[in-house]
Design a protein around this motif. Structure first.
Motif, PDB file in Angstrom:
ATOM      1  N   LEU A 144       0.827  -1.204   0.000  1.00  0.00           N
ATOM      2  CA  LEU A 144       0.000   0.000   0.000  1.00  0.00           C
ATOM      3  C   LEU A 144       0.860   1.252   0.000  1.00  0.00           C
ATOM      4  O   LEU A 144       0.468   2.301  -0.503  1.00  0.00           O
ATOM      5  N   ASP A 145       2.062   1.141   0.573  1.00  0.00           N
ATOM      6  CA  ASP A 145       2.942   2.308   0.651  1.00  0.00           C
ATOM      7  C   ASP A 145       3.337   2.825  -0.722  1.00  0.00           C
ATOM      8  O   ASP A 145       3.716   3.988  -0.875  1.00  0.00           O
ATOM      9  N   TYR A 146       3.288   1.939  -1.705  1.00  0.00           N
ATOM     10  CA  TYR A 146       3.704   2.368  -3.043  1.00  0.00           C
ATOM     11  C   TYR A 146       2.568   3.020  -3.822  1.00  0.00           C
ATOM     12  O   TYR A 146       2.792   3.652  -4.838  1.00  0.00           O
ATOM     13  N   LEU A 147       1.352   2.830  -3.323  1.00  0.00           N
ATOM     14  CA  LEU A 147       0.224   3.332  -4.102  1.00  0.00           C
ATOM     15  C   LEU A 147       0.225   4.859  -4.297  1.00  0.00           C
ATOM     16  O   LEU A 147      -0.128   5.335  -5.375  1.00  0.00           O
ATOM     17  N   PRO A 148       0.613   5.633  -3.270  1.00  0.00           N
ATOM     18  CA  PRO A 148       0.658   7.083  -3.528  1.00  0.00           C
ATOM     19  C   PRO A 148       1.566   7.452  -4.710  1.00  0.00           C
ATOM     20  O   PRO A 148       1.250   8.368  -5.471  1.00  0.00           O
ATOM     21  N   ILE A 149       2.677   6.749  -4.859  1.00  0.00           N
ATOM     22  CA  ILE A 149       3.571   7.016  -5.992  1.00  0.00           C
ATOM     23  C   ILE A 149       2.901   6.574  -7.293  1.00  0.00           C
ATOM     24  O   ILE A 149       2.870   7.301  -8.290  1.00  0.00           O
ATOM     25  N   TYR A 150       2.356   5.381  -7.231  1.00  0.00           N
ATOM     26  CA  TYR A 150       1.700   4.811  -8.406  1.00  0.00           C
ATOM     27  C   TYR A 150       0.596   5.731  -8.934  1.00  0.00           C
ATOM     28  O   TYR A 150       0.542   6.052 -10.120  1.00  0.00           O
ATOM     29  N   PHE A 151      -0.263   6.200  -8.013  1.00  0.00           N
ATOM     30  CA  PHE A 151      -1.376   7.044  -8.453  1.00  0.00           C
ATOM     31  C   PHE A 151      -0.908   8.423  -8.891  1.00  0.00           C
ATOM     32  O   PHE A 151      -1.403   8.977  -9.878  1.00  0.00           O
ATOM     33  N   LEU A 190      -1.628  11.207 -17.108  1.00  0.00           N
ATOM     34  CA  LEU A 190      -2.874  11.654 -17.724  1.00  0.00           C
ATOM     35  C   LEU A 190      -2.828  13.161 -17.957  1.00  0.00           C
ATOM     36  O   LEU A 190      -3.213  13.654 -19.020  1.00  0.00           O
ATOM     37  N   GLY A 191      -2.313  13.875 -16.951  1.00  0.00           N
ATOM     38  CA  GLY A 191      -2.202  15.329 -17.086  1.00  0.00           C
ATOM     39  C   GLY A 191      -1.331  15.728 -18.265  1.00  0.00           C
ATOM     40  O   GLY A 191      -1.643  16.660 -18.995  1.00  0.00           O
ATOM     41  N   LYS A 192      -0.246  15.022 -18.459  1.00  0.00           N
ATOM     42  CA  LYS A 192       0.642  15.352 -19.576  1.00  0.00           C
ATOM     43  C   LYS A 192      -0.061  15.106 -20.900  1.00  0.00           C
ATOM     44  O   LYS A 192       0.066  15.891 -21.836  1.00  0.00           O
ATOM     45  N   LYS A 193      -0.806  13.996 -20.968  1.00  0.00           N
ATOM     46  CA  LYS A 193      -1.538  13.717 -22.201  1.00  0.00           C
ATOM     47  C   LYS A 193      -2.574  14.809 -22.481  1.00  0.00           C
ATOM     48  O   LYS A 193      -2.864  15.115 -23.633  1.00  0.00           O
ATOM     49  N   ALA A 201      -5.099  18.343  -9.169  1.00  0.00           N
ATOM     50  CA  ALA A 201      -5.778  17.057  -9.355  1.00  0.00           C
ATOM     51  C   ALA A 201      -5.263  16.045  -8.326  1.00  0.00           C
ATOM     52  O   ALA A 201      -6.038  15.275  -7.744  1.00  0.00           O
ATOM     53  N   THR A 202      -3.958  16.070  -8.082  1.00  0.00           N
ATOM     54  CA  THR A 202      -3.380  15.130  -7.118  1.00  0.00           C
ATOM     55  C   THR A 202      -3.901  15.411  -5.712  1.00  0.00           C
ATOM     56  O   THR A 202      -4.228  14.490  -4.962  1.00  0.00           O
ATOM     57  N   PRO A 252     -10.221   3.638  -8.468  1.00  0.00           N
ATOM     58  CA  PRO A 252      -9.321   4.809  -8.469  1.00  0.00           C
ATOM     59  C   PRO A 252      -9.126   5.413  -9.859  1.00  0.00           C
ATOM     60  O   PRO A 252      -8.835   6.593  -9.980  1.00  0.00           O
ATOM     61  N   PHE A 253      -9.320   4.608 -10.889  1.00  0.00           N
ATOM     62  CA  PHE A 253      -9.110   5.128 -12.245  1.00  0.00           C
ATOM     63  C   PHE A 253     -10.220   6.110 -12.626  1.00  0.00           C
ATOM     64  O   PHE A 253      -9.960   7.154 -13.210  1.00  0.00           O
ATOM     65  N   THR A 254     -11.439   5.746 -12.266  1.00  0.00           N
ATOM     66  CA  THR A 254     -12.544   6.684 -12.470  1.00  0.00           C
ATOM     67  C   THR A 254     -12.314   7.952 -11.650  1.00  0.00           C
ATOM     68  O   THR A 254     -12.554   9.069 -12.119  1.00  0.00           O
ATOM     69  N   VAL A 255     -11.824   7.763 -10.433  1.00  0.00           N
ATOM     70  CA  VAL A 255     -11.591   8.911  -9.558  1.00  0.00           C
ATOM     71  C   VAL A 255     -10.505   9.816 -10.154  1.00  0.00           C
ATOM     72  O   VAL A 255     -10.629  11.045 -10.149  1.00  0.00           O
ATOM     73  N   ILE A 256      -9.462   9.212 -10.684  1.00  0.00           N
ATOM     74  CA  ILE A 256      -8.387  10.006 -11.282  1.00  0.00           C
ATOM     75  C   ILE A 256      -8.917  10.843 -12.448  1.00  0.00           C
ATOM     76  O   ILE A 256      -8.642  12.044 -12.553  1.00  0.00           O
TER      77      ILE A 256
END
Lengths: 432, 391
Positions: free
Chosen positions: B38-45, B52-55, B66-67, B84-88
């Motif tokens: 779970l600790d890696y998820l903040p980096i992952y997201f 997505l922002g760059k695109k 957004a973050t 989380p993908f919908t949320v992003i």
């Protein structure tokens, strides 16, 4: 192994659990408020008067945004830029002279903003005096209303917010005589904007209250546009009719902003045609060449003020608010310090304090017919919206008659757009 | 408010303590096979939001906003109970509007669909229905309590540092009379100690500090500390990474621990290698500069420590496998992913995507058929560490 039900959820409705939980906790608008009646409608949606079912039955105004639509197809495109602004800004600000947002309820694809209720507005006061009392607004009331308006504007500007739509209908007054600036739907933060102001909204401010730099096509503008509008509002309070009542030239089919010839002429007739001495930047304005072709006028402001705003200080305040050069125009902060407000009679915090009860404008009228259910925007809305098919993404819409009916809106707001006052109607163009 | 952080919704409602952060993950921990991941998820997201922002050609500030929206949303919700993908996608859609740079929902949906359908994110189907994102936006705004104005450290950085060269990423058209949060004339004394002088950073050093701030969004710092403290911590780390400002500086422990990681990340965005360009025009005493700032230096040190820890985590995380371009280093761990163990010591997006999916499956299995949902208590102790966080 995943059962079918579970994998189906993950595949096709991944937010099901979340929604289920959230909807279970939701308290609906009608469980919290009793809708007393319908106040007004406009491009944004509809406003209702409501009583809180808790906290001693406080009265509120509930603004219901209508969902954004694209053309005639009801595809739901999300919350409009205008609603986002109004919500975001209102959550950050807190001032006695700004209409307070109590809460926002998101329900059934509709947004309900619950505001404190204000019984009157500037436009209604003007009508009351011009049509019922047939007398001008007393000097004390005039000063009080202007002073409190400026006081609220100083706060907005100190927060780096441009209101961009100040006009009598948007400036409310409570029954206790306290002025409340309303409708931040066009307002914008100007602190380090990512986009130039011009990029988002091609046209801002209702035409009669639009500052000359905007009419001259300026790409960048400042807080001074609100101060010009205050000047116009002050003049309208003093004379009971709009001081620069021009005809708006409509956007062409390509949405180019046309030269606002008539509105500029109306301004020049009173203030004189500006030259480089009045406004060094005028020669760089995009519409400068068009302006030079107009007839030339001398300023008549002294005469205008003599009969309407008594006293030299009133004239001086007006003159400074109507400076052509945005950089020398009086700021809201300086206007608040103007000597006019220090001379007797002084402004009062209850603007109605000095006038007899029977001269106070009547209470806002509400109607019962359409209100009770607060149903989703009915089909017939589309018949009213002339420019309906032109609605584009991000809340852009064509200017259309009746869009003036704002939150503040007119005292008689019963019908749809029947509440329009004056021959012209009050037009506001909103783009994005 | 734009000028005054101290009366903003950001300060008043969205700076929380660590206990709140921990509690927010309680349900996820319950459904995760190994909570360590779970600790890696903040980096992952955060990386996903950035991609997505760059695109979408977002400016950095929109990505940052957004973050922050995403982080705040997951203070109240679990990863396993949501998508989380919908949320992003909804966070990006909303942040663009909140920052006055709206993007059409169709564009958001199309770009999200193409990004999230990549193999490294589990090739998941992403609905092309605009209504799904619009609906999510509604819930999101509600969960964010309608607080959509977000403050970021960039502003403090730029007002504390003199810019020696024009910096494309920072200066904007607009009113320039103000300096920054809490540094403007309105409330300058609050942490502007001596009142004179700004830091003189070379463009490269400024870029490093800017990049460290970008990186700080991979952590939860934006929920724990006011943005100006994060900016100052980034400046502090920049001092360490650009030693010419203190030529004789004794080795700082932090440099050994993390400088490599930080420098590598930063130089990815900074086009000039930081060290090469770091020659200030006149000597400056960074210690005195930091001491003069009227802020809590222990808080700054704690933030710096947290950033360093994040870099340490990030070093074990490899995005290389996720470019989605065939042939470019398809990861060592493809096979291992399926079995739940990252290969070669590196956590990859594919691996985390699988972890996430299993968490969500476990949660759904647990719920079927839907039991009357019990809402989780939220954010009890927000004020506990408030004083400390405020510096």
């Amino acid at each position: 192994m995943l059962d079918e039900w579970s994998s189906n959820i993950l595949q096709h409705d991944p937010m099901l659990l979340y929604r289920h939980k959230r909807d279970g906790n939701h308290r609906s608008v009608t469980s919290k408020y009793e809708i007393l009646g319908f106040i007004s409608s406009g491009t944004y949606g509809r406003v209702y008067k409501a009583r809180s079912l808790s906290e001693g039955g406080t009265i509120h105004a509930i603004k219901k945004f209508k969902p954004d639509k694209e053309g005639d197809v009801i595809t739901y495109t999300g919350i409009s830029q205008s609603a986002i602004r109004e919500i975001a800004l209102n959550r950050e600000i807190d001032h006695e002279n700004i209409v307070a947002l109590k809460e926002v309820i998101l329900e059934d694809k509709s947004i309900y903003m619950v505001f404190e209720y204000a019984e009157h507005d500037f436009l209604q006061v003007i009508h009351h005096h011009s049509q019922t009392l047939r007398a001008s607004i007393t000097l004390t009331v005039l000063k009080s209303l202007t002073y409190q308006l400026l006081n609220g504007l100083v706060y907005l500007h100190s927060c780096h917010i441009l209101h961009r739509d100040l006009k009598p209908a948007n400036i409310l007054i409570t029954s206790a005589g306290v002025v409340k600036i309303g409708d931040l739907g066009l307002a914008r933060l100007i602190y380090e904007p990512l986009q130039p102001l011009f990029a988002g909204d091609k046209v801002v401010v209702t035409i009669w209250y639009r500052a000359p730099e905007l009419l001259m096509g300026a790409k960048h503008y400042t807080k001074a546009i609100d101060c010009w509008a205050v000047g116009c509002v002050l003049a309208e309070l003093a004379s009971l009719r709009p001081i620069f009542k021009g005809e708006e030239a409509k956007l062409d089919s390509k949405k180019n902003v046309p030269f606002q010839r008539d509105q500029l002429l109306k301004i020049f007739e009173v203030l004189g045609t500006p030259d480089e001495n009045d406004w060094p930047g005028v020669v760089h304005m995009p519409e400068y060449q068009s302006m030079k072709r107009l007839d030339h006028f001398q300023s008549q402001l002294v005469g205008w003020c003599n009969s309407r705003i008594r006293g030299p200080q009133g004239y001086d305040l007006m003159r400074r608010l109507f400076m052509y050069d945005p950089d020398t125009r009086l700021t809201a902060k300086d206007a608040l310090q103007h000597k006019w407000f220090q001379d007797e009679p002084k402004p009062t915090w209850n603007a109605f304090q000095t006038i007899p009860q029977q001269q106070i404008p009547p209470h806002r009228r509400i109607t019962q017919d359409e209100a009770p259910s607060m149903m989703p925007v009915p089909q017939h809305m589309s018949q009213q919206g002339v420019g309906h098919a032109h609605m584009v993404a991000f809340g852009q819409s064509q200017s259309k008659p009746g869009s003036s009916a704002s939150f503040a809106s007119l005292s008689g707001g019963g019908g749809h757009y029947g509440a329009q006052s004056g021959g012209n109607g009050r037009k506001k163009a909103r783009l994005g | 408010m734009a000028a005054d952080f101290w009366v903003s919704s950001h300060y008043e409602r969205w700076i929380v303590d660590r206990a709140t952060l921990h509690q927010a993950r309680a349900e996820d921990i319950q459904f995760a096979e190994n909570p360590e991941y779970l600790d890696y998820l903040p980096i992952y997201f955060a990386n996903l939001i950035t991609k997505l922002g760059k695109k979408l050609q977002f400016r950095q500030r929109i990505i940052a906003t957004a973050t922050v929206f995403f982080r705040r949303f997951y203070l109240k919700n679990s990863y396993c109970e949501t998508d989380p993908f919908t949320v992003i996608a909804a966070c990006c859609y909303l942040a663009a509007k909140a920052e006055e740079s709206p993007v059409h929902i169709k564009v958001i949906v199309a770009e999200s669909k193409s990004l999230f359908s990549q193999e490294s994110y589990g090739s998941r189907p992403f609905s092309s229905d605009n209504g799904k994102i619009a609906e999510m936006e509604f819930y999101l705004v509600d969960d964010l309590e309608c607080d959509l104005v977000v403050f970021h450290p960039y502003r403090t950085l730029l007002s504390l540092c003199k810019k020696e060269a024009s910096d494309s990423s920072s200066s904007e058209e607009g009113e320039t009379e103000d300096l920054g949060v809490g540094i403007g004339p309105d409330d300058g004394p609050r942490y502007w100690g001596t009142g004179d002088g700004q830091l003189e950073f070379t463009p490269a050093a400024l870029q490093t500090a800017w990049s460290i701030i970008n990186d700080s969004y991979r952590s939860q710092l934006c929920l724990l500390y006011p943005p100006h403290l994060i900016a100052i911590a980034a400046i502090y780390l920049t001092f360490i990474l650009h030693p010419p400002t203190r030529p004789d500086s004794s080795p700082v422990a932090a440099e050994h621990i993390s400088a490599d990681g930080a420098r590598r990340r930063s130089s990815r965005q900074a086009h000039n290698p930081p060290r090469a360009a770091a020659t200030p025009k006149k000597p400056q005493d960074p210690i005195a500069f930091l001491a003069d700032l009227n802020v809590s230096l222990p808080a700054v040190a704690a933030i710096a420590q947290e950033i360093i820890s994040m870099y340490t985590l990030w070093d074990r995380y490899s995005e290389d496998s996720m470019c989605g371009v065939p042939g470019v280093g398809t990861p060592s761990g493809e096979g291992a992913d399926a079995d739940g163990g990252p290969d070669g010591g590196h956590i990859t997006p594919s691996f985390l995507s699988a972890v996430l999916l299993r968490m969500r499956e476990a949660r759904v299995m647990d719920a079927s058929p839907i039991a009357p949902s019990v809402s989780r208590p939220v954010a009890v102790n927000k004020r506990l560490e408030r004083a400390q966080a405020a510096g």
